[in-house]
Design a protein around this motif. Structure first.
Motif, short mmCIF file in Angstrom:
data_model
loop_
_atom_site.label_atom_id
_atom_site.label_comp_id
_atom_site.label_asym_id
_atom_site.label_seq_id
_atom_site.Cartn_x
_atom_site.Cartn_y
_atom_site.Cartn_z
N GLN A 159 -5.79 -3.35 -0.89
CA GLN A 159 -6.91 -4.18 -0.49
C GLN A 159 -8.22 -3.78 -1.42
O GLN A 159 -8.35 -2.80 -2.14
CB GLN A 159 -7.35 -3.80 0.92
CG GLN A 159 -6.12 -4.00 1.96
CD GLN A 159 -6.56 -4.68 3.01
OE1 GLN A 159 -7.77 -5.47 3.17
NE2 GLN A 159 -5.81 -4.55 4.28
N PRO A 160 -9.16 -4.56 -1.48
CA PRO A 160 -9.22 -5.94 -0.78
C PRO A 160 -8.33 -6.81 -1.17
O PRO A 160 -7.95 -6.99 -2.36
CB PRO A 160 -10.65 -6.20 -0.93
CG PRO A 160 -11.14 -5.76 -2.26
CD PRO A 160 -10.51 -4.42 -2.41
N TYR A 161 -8.01 -7.97 -0.46
CA TYR A 161 -7.38 -9.11 -0.94
C TYR A 161 -8.25 -10.18 -1.66
O TYR A 161 -9.40 -10.42 -1.04
CB TYR A 161 -6.44 -9.82 0.23
CG TYR A 161 -5.62 -8.94 1.01
CD1 TYR A 161 -4.66 -8.01 0.18
CD2 TYR A 161 -5.71 -8.91 2.41
CE1 TYR A 161 -3.97 -7.13 0.91
CE2 TYR A 161 -4.73 -7.98 2.99
CZ TYR A 161 -3.98 -7.24 2.42
OH TYR A 161 -3.10 -6.60 2.95
N LYS A 205 1.01 -1.20 -0.09
CA LYS A 205 -0.02 -0.03 -0.12
C LYS A 205 0.97 1.41 -0.10
O LYS A 205 0.57 2.40 -0.58
CB LYS A 205 -0.95 -0.04 1.34
CG LYS A 205 -2.29 0.74 0.98
CD LYS A 205 -2.98 0.57 2.34
CE LYS A 205 -4.06 1.77 2.47
NZ LYS A 205 -4.82 1.47 3.81
N GLU A 239 1.14 -4.20 4.88
CA GLU A 239 -0.20 -4.31 4.16
C GLU A 239 -0.13 -3.82 2.68
O GLU A 239 0.67 -2.99 2.43
CB GLU A 239 -0.99 -2.98 4.81
CG GLU A 239 -2.28 -2.99 4.37
CD GLU A 239 -3.28 -1.71 4.83
OE1 GLU A 239 -2.53 -1.10 5.81
OE2 GLU A 239 -4.51 -1.86 4.57
N ARG A 277 -0.05 -11.36 -2.33
CA ARG A 277 0.86 -10.80 -1.45
C ARG A 277 1.90 -11.37 -0.70
O ARG A 277 1.86 -12.61 -0.53
CB ARG A 277 -0.16 -10.21 -0.13
CG ARG A 277 0.19 -9.65 1.05
CD ARG A 277 -0.93 -9.11 1.74
NE ARG A 277 -1.65 -9.94 2.16
CZ ARG A 277 -1.90 -10.19 3.55
NH1 ARG A 277 -1.13 -9.71 4.57
NH2 ARG A 277 -2.73 -11.19 3.82
N ASP A 316 -10.03 -12.47 0.72
CA ASP A 316 -11.13 -12.09 1.30
C ASP A 316 -12.29 -11.93 0.62
O ASP A 316 -13.55 -12.14 0.96
CB ASP A 316 -10.78 -10.82 2.07
CG ASP A 316 -9.61 -11.29 3.15
OD1 ASP A 316 -9.22 -12.14 3.31
OD2 ASP A 316 -8.88 -10.26 3.50
N ALA A 340 -9.91 -7.06 -6.76
CA ALA A 340 -9.41 -7.42 -5.83
C ALA A 340 -8.04 -7.64 -5.98
O ALA A 340 -7.52 -7.69 -7.20
CB ALA A 340 -10.02 -8.52 -5.13
#
Ligand SMILES: C=CC1=C(C)c2cc3[nH]c(cc4nc(cc5[nH]c(cc1n2)c(C)c5CCC(=O)O)C(CCC(=O)O)=C4C)c(C)c3C=C
Ligand SMILES: [Fe+2]
Length: 387
Positions: free
Chosen positions: A246-248, A200, A243, A238, A251, A234
């Motif tokens: 997102q979203p991963y 990020k 971090e 990673r 998830d 998404a």
């Protein structure tokens, strides 16, 4: 026009299982992949991370036949591009320059010099720009250009990114339509764009335009598709503890499962070729996860590879670049990195950001030294050859 060359840039991948360790070492030695405050820490840390990751990564490459198909596919794309350019009346020699494995960018550049190329188009096979991908290759090329006077006479131009190119968007939309057409209720299927993630802080602190280009590109593909389906974007793949965007993907898949999604069409968005992250991560890991989440119809749109509409799009990009005013490597690295300089390099006294940054750097150094010592049984001075 004199001799024309096109340099296709890509990341590269291990051809065989025994290449995985050295490939990972090359990747983690790149400061555009792991950003460290002290350049001399780069190689010891790259060695440490690659040694610890090799076994797990080899297991994944075993599941896709023991190596990456990236070289073979990129070379096939090069041949198809040469043919398409010829059909459009533009003869060109195509060179493949990989960042972390064979054929290395340096090897491609040596051939370009040997072939006495006069006009060169530099085309990254990443539709969206990221500091960690195209940015890293451009930085390497900038260095090679500075070091070698023979390169300075080449009239070159760079294509920084091409995520809005009409032919590319059309080729992506066509592949999605083909996949949807195999589902009983195609309008009910959820279209799931999975992009390779980046940390990020690349976006928020270093000004990487990657997230914005991915979002624009996804939106434009949906516009081109012009269908009523719901869609999600998404980020996958990673690595490490920080971090990432997102979203991963994992998830988002679970969440769609709990919401009752039954048909999922996954679209790999930042890759134009099949590779480990499509063939292993999406096709094996995410498929299993989706099944556990109750999504029983999991489909994946194939990567573009040598899709003719896509190859025509690449040829159009090359022709347009040859006709447009040339764009230099330094212009692109400046233009794409709307840099907030981080960490601040000028020292200020007091409770300032630079004090915090330097405290952080020193703490991080101590922490890394501790980990290295715990894992290897040797201290940092041993590692860098001082003891
Ligand atoms: C747009 C594409 C890519 C981005 C952005 C990207 C960023 C990025 N990647 C890592 C770490 C790894 N990448 C690995 C392989 C790999 N990554 C891409 C593409 C992007 N990477 C490709 C095309 C490949 C090669 C795949 C192949 O078939 O061999 C790997 C090795 C594989 C593994 O062990 O999982 C790592 C590690 C970081 C840290 C990063 C951003 C900072
Ligand atoms: Fe990657």
């Amino acid at each position: 026009m004199g001799r024309v060359g096109v340099l296709l840039l890509n990341l590269g991948g291990p051809d065989r299982l025994e290449d995985v360790g050295p490939f990972l070492f090359n990747l983690f030695s790149d400061p555009e992949i792991i950003r460290l405050p002290f350049p001399w820490l780069q190689r010891p840390l790259a060695w440490l991370i690659s040694s610890r990751r090799t076994k797990k990564s080899q297991e994944n490459y075993k599941q896709i036949g023991g190596g990456s198909p990236l070289r073979r596919i990129t070379e096939a794309q090069g041949e198809a591009l040469k043919e398409q350019l010829g059909a459009l009346g533009q003869e060109a020699t195509i060179y493949v320059g990989m960042r972390y494995w064979h054929p290395y960018t340096e090897e491609a550049i040596a051939k370009i010099i040997q072939d006495k190329i006069e006009h060169l188009v530099i085309l990254p096979l990443y539709p969206q720009f990221s500091i960690s991908t195209s940015g890293s290759s451009f930085r390497l090329l900038e260095k090679l250009w500075k070091e070698n006077t023979k390169l300075q006479s080449i009239n070159y131009t760079v294509i920084p990114s091409w995520h809005k190119q009409q032919g590319y968007l059309q080729a992506m939309a066509d592949l999605i339509v083909q996949e949807l057409s195999q589902i009983a209720n195609p309008d009910e299927a959820h279209i799931f764009f999975s992009a390779h993630g980046v940390p990020k802080n690349y976006v928020e602190e270093a000004g990487d335009p990657y997230e914005q280009e991915i979002e624009e590109c996804t939106y434009l593909i949906m516009q081109t598709l012009n269908r009523p389906n719901f869609y999600t974007l998404a980020y996958q793949s990673r690595v490490g503890p920080v971090e990432w965007l997102q979203p991963y993907t994992e998830d988002a898949i679970k969440e769609l499962g709990t919401k009752g999604t039954k048909d999922l069409v996954v679209v790999p968005i930042s890759f134009v070729s099949e590779h480990i992250e499509t063939l292993q991560e999406i096709d094996i890991e995410y498929r299993e996860l989706a099944e556990e989440a109750g999504i029983h119809n999991f489909r994946r749109v194939p990567a573009l590879n040598t899709n003719p509409v896509f190859i025509k799009a690449l040829a159009d990009l090359v022709i347009d670049a040859l006709e447009a005013p040339s764009l230099k490597l330094s212009q692109v690295t400046q233009m794409k990195k709307k840099v907030k300089i981080y960490p601040p390099e000028r020292w200020e006294w007091g409770m300032t950001t630079s004090a915090e940054v330097w405290n952080g750097r020193i703490a991080m150094l101590g922490f890394i030294a501790l980990i290295i010592e715990l894992v290897t049984g040797h201290g940092l001075l041993h590692m860098v050859g001082l003891l």
